[in-house]
Design a protein around this motif. Structure first.
Motif, PDB file in Angstrom:
ATOM      1  N   GLN A  43       0.725  -1.188  -0.042  1.00  0.00           N
ATOM      2  CA  GLN A  43       0.042  -0.085  -0.003  1.00  0.00           C
ATOM      3  C   GLN A  43       0.843   1.184   0.033  1.00  0.00           C
ATOM      4  N   LYS A  44       2.143   0.969   0.114  1.00  0.00           N
ATOM      5  CA  LYS A  44       3.017   2.287  -0.248  1.00  0.00           C
ATOM      6  C   LYS A  44       4.007   1.979  -1.357  1.00  0.00           C
ATOM      7  N   ASN A  45       3.281   1.018  -2.183  1.00  0.00           N
ATOM      8  CA  ASN A  45       3.965   1.104  -3.578  1.00  0.00           C
ATOM      9  C   ASN A  45       5.344   0.294  -3.563  1.00  0.00           C
ATOM     10  N   ASN A  46       5.577  -0.426  -2.501  1.00  0.00           N
ATOM     11  CA  ASN A  46       6.618  -1.256  -2.583  1.00  0.00           C
ATOM     12  C   ASN A  46       6.402  -2.689  -2.394  1.00  0.00           C
ATOM     13  N   PHE A  47       6.246  -3.592  -3.595  1.00  0.00           N
ATOM     14  CA  PHE A  47       5.410  -4.607  -3.958  1.00  0.00           C
ATOM     15  C   PHE A  47       6.653  -5.971  -3.687  1.00  0.00           C
ATOM     16  N   PHE A  48       7.923  -5.523  -3.325  1.00  0.00           N
ATOM     17  CA  PHE A  48       8.836  -6.461  -3.091  1.00  0.00           C
ATOM     18  C   PHE A  48       9.761  -6.165  -2.156  1.00  0.00           C
ATOM     19  N   PRO A  49       9.437  -6.042  -1.103  1.00  0.00           N
ATOM     20  CA  PRO A  49      10.284  -5.565   0.186  1.00  0.00           C
ATOM     21  C   PRO A  49      11.189  -6.593   0.763  1.00  0.00           C
ATOM     22  N   THR A  50      12.685  -6.317   1.019  1.00  0.00           N
ATOM     23  CA  THR A  50      13.576  -7.372   1.314  1.00  0.00           C
ATOM     24  C   THR A  50      13.002  -7.761   2.620  1.00  0.00           C
ATOM     25  N   ASN A  51      13.558  -9.069   3.027  1.00  0.00           N
ATOM     26  CA  ASN A  51      13.533  -9.707   4.075  1.00  0.00           C
ATOM     27  C   ASN A  51      13.877  -8.880   5.246  1.00  0.00           C
ATOM     28  N   GLU A  52      14.972  -8.113   5.058  1.00  0.00           N
ATOM     29  CA  GLU A  52      15.528  -7.389   5.988  1.00  0.00           C
ATOM     30  C   GLU A  52      14.453  -6.167   6.415  1.00  0.00           C
ATOM     31  N   GLN A  53      13.908  -5.557   5.392  1.00  0.00           N
ATOM     32  CA  GLN A  53      12.847  -4.441   5.841  1.00  0.00           C
ATOM     33  C   GLN A  53      11.639  -5.161   6.374  1.00  0.00           C
ATOM     34  N   ILE A  54      11.173  -5.974   5.980  1.00  0.00           N
ATOM     35  CA  ILE A  54      10.177  -6.864   7.006  1.00  0.00           C
ATOM     36  C   ILE A  54      10.449  -7.291   8.336  1.00  0.00           C
ATOM     37  N   ALA A  55      11.769  -8.014   8.509  1.00  0.00           N
ATOM     38  CA  ALA A  55      12.128  -8.104   9.693  1.00  0.00           C
ATOM     39  C   ALA A  55      12.427  -6.857  10.559  1.00  0.00           C
ATOM     40  N   GLY A  56      12.668  -5.590   9.982  1.00  0.00           N
ATOM     41  CA  GLY A  56      12.985  -4.722  10.740  1.00  0.00           C
ATOM     42  C   GLY A  56      11.730  -3.859  11.342  1.00  0.00           C
ATOM     43  N   ASN A  57      10.610  -4.603  10.916  1.00  0.00           N
ATOM     44  CA  ASN A  57       9.343  -4.147  11.445  1.00  0.00           C
ATOM     45  C   ASN A  57       8.963  -4.835  12.447  1.00  0.00           C
ATOM     46  N   THR A  58       9.406  -5.848  12.852  1.00  0.00           N
ATOM     47  CA  THR A  58       8.846  -7.102  13.473  1.00  0.00           C
ATOM     48  C   THR A  58       9.846  -7.554  14.511  1.00  0.00           C
ATOM     49  N   ASN A  59       9.691  -8.421  15.531  1.00  0.00           N
ATOM     50  CA  ASN A  59      10.313  -9.308  16.406  1.00  0.00           C
ATOM     51  C   ASN A  59      11.119 -10.329  15.852  1.00  0.00           C
ATOM     52  N   PHE A  60      10.853 -10.532  14.464  1.00  0.00           N
ATOM     53  CA  PHE A  60      11.429 -11.849  14.026  1.00  0.00           C
ATOM     54  C   PHE A  60      12.761 -11.364  13.306  1.00  0.00           C
ATOM     55  N   SER A  61      13.827 -12.415  13.141  1.00  0.00           N
ATOM     56  CA  SER A  61      14.904 -12.356  12.500  1.00  0.00           C
ATOM     57  C   SER A  61      14.887 -12.269  11.117  1.00  0.00           C
ATOM     58  N   VAL A  62      15.811 -11.994  10.308  1.00  0.00           N
ATOM     59  CA  VAL A  62      15.916 -12.143   8.614  1.00  0.00           C
ATOM     60  C   VAL A  62      15.748 -13.607   8.271  1.00  0.00           C
ATOM     61  N   THR A  63      16.260 -14.562   9.018  1.00  0.00           N
ATOM     62  CA  THR A  63      16.003 -16.004   8.813  1.00  0.00           C
ATOM     63  C   THR A  63      14.725 -16.361   9.067  1.00  0.00           C
ATOM     64  N   GLU A  64      14.240 -15.836  10.190  1.00  0.00           N
ATOM     65  CA  GLU A  64      12.595 -16.415  10.365  1.00  0.00           C
ATOM     66  C   GLU A  64      11.734 -15.761   9.522  1.00  0.00           C
ATOM     67  N   ILE A  65      12.153 -14.489   9.066  1.00  0.00           N
ATOM     68  CA  ILE A  65      11.182 -13.911   7.684  1.00  0.00           C
ATOM     69  C   ILE A  65      11.332 -14.861   6.501  1.00  0.00           C
ATOM     70  N   THR A  66      12.363 -15.262   6.206  1.00  0.00           N
ATOM     71  CA  THR A  66      12.603 -15.937   5.198  1.00  0.00           C
ATOM     72  C   THR A  66      11.974 -17.301   5.181  1.00  0.00           C
ATOM     73  N   ALA A  67      11.995 -18.131   6.215  1.00  0.00           N
ATOM     74  CA  ALA A  67      11.146 -19.150   6.326  1.00  0.00           C
ATOM     75  C   ALA A  67       9.893 -18.984   6.554  1.00  0.00           C
ATOM     76  N   LEU A  68       9.186 -18.055   6.956  1.00  0.00           N
ATOM     77  CA  LEU A  68       7.907 -17.625   7.077  1.00  0.00           C
ATOM     78  C   LEU A  68       7.207 -17.405   5.642  1.00  0.00           C
ATOM     79  N   ILE A  69       7.942 -16.502   4.954  1.00  0.00           N
ATOM     80  CA  ILE A  69       7.691 -16.439   3.524  1.00  0.00           C
ATOM     81  C   ILE A  69       7.627 -17.826   2.571  1.00  0.00           C
ATOM     82  N   GLN A  70       8.628 -18.460   2.914  1.00  0.00           N
ATOM     83  CA  GLN A  70       8.660 -19.811   2.166  1.00  0.00           C
ATOM     84  C   GLN A  70       7.402 -20.672   2.544  1.00  0.00           C
ATOM     85  N   LYS A  71       7.000 -20.620   3.669  1.00  0.00           N
ATOM     86  CA  LYS A  71       5.548 -21.477   4.234  1.00  0.00           C
ATOM     87  C   LYS A  71       4.353 -20.796   3.486  1.00  0.00           C
ATOM     88  N   LEU A  72       4.258 -19.445   3.423  1.00  0.00           N
ATOM     89  CA  LEU A  72       3.396 -18.781   2.771  1.00  0.00           C
ATOM     90  C   LEU A  72       3.152 -19.478   1.454  1.00  0.00           C
TER      91      LEU A  72
END
Length: 213
Positions: A43-72
């Motif tokens: 919704q901010k027109n960033n349709f492919f944020p990096t795992n680092e950007q996503i992790a920066g907004n959460t309590n998850f690590s980059v590795t955990e974000i990578t695994a979660l996206i893979q599960k989705l």
């Protein structure tokens, strides 16, 4: 930094249907947080944020974000699609359409199941796809709940008494959702305001909205 300062960062619009039923789509809380982040970036027109950007907004690590996206992706809830920009450059984007397709199917099945529990006259089966039923389903998806009989009657009155175009009612619903006002009274106020401005078609309403944004 005060709360009022953070308000200028904007807000993210999410379907109440998704928030209400994501556990029934076999989505756990961690995966849901990633979906919320993907919606926020989109919704901010960033349709492919990096795992680092996503992790920066959460309590998850980059590795955990990578695994979660893979599960989705493995659950067929999101896909990575290729896109080409205006300069011909090829890139990637997260596409959440499979998620919302599954949500639509879930809500449709719930509606059908609820209808099967009620005695239905033979003549009523021919109006399953009537404008009224289509609008009721759209409201239930956006509100994340079933409408009451009184609410169904109010929508029917918009169609049969006030003679509002179904497309205009859908636009009013969208405006209410954008304002995070999930009530028929709010939608009715929007419709009355457009009626006072003598707006009778969806194109007239859209022009009016563009002028007043």
């Amino acid at each position: 930094m005060r709360y009022n300062d953070y308000r200028f960062l904007g807000s993210t619009t999410l379907s109440n249907g998704l928030l209400a039923y994501y556990p029934q789509l076999n989505i756990d809380d961690a995966e849901m947080m990633v979906i919320i982040q993907l919606e926020m970036f989109a919704q901010k027109n960033n349709f492919f944020p990096t795992n680092e950007q996503i992790a920066g907004n959460t309590n998850f690590s980059v590795t955990e974000i990578t695994a979660l996206i893979q599960k989705l992706i493995e659950k067929d809830l999101i896909v990575i699609a290729q896109v080409t920009d205006k300069n011909g450059m090829i890139g990637n984007k997260y596409n959440l359409n499979p998620l919302y397709d599954k949500l639509d199917q879930l809500l449709e099945n719930k509606t059908l199941s609820a209808n099967q529990k009620m005695p239905v006259k033979k003549s009523e089966t021919a109006i399953d796809n009537s404008p009224l039923n289509q609008l009721v389903r759209q409201f239930e998806i956006e509100f994340g709940r079933y409408l009451s009989p009184i609410e169904r009657e109010e929508i029917a009155a918009w169609l049969n008494v006030d003679h509002y175009d179904p497309a205009i009612i859908k636009l009013a619903l969208r405006e209410a959702v954008l304002s995070q006002a999930y009530s028929l009274k709010y939608v009715d106020r929007i419709l009355l305001n457009w009626q006072r401005h003598n707006l009778k078609t969806s194109s007239e309403v859209q022009k009016f909205l563009r002028r007043n944004r």
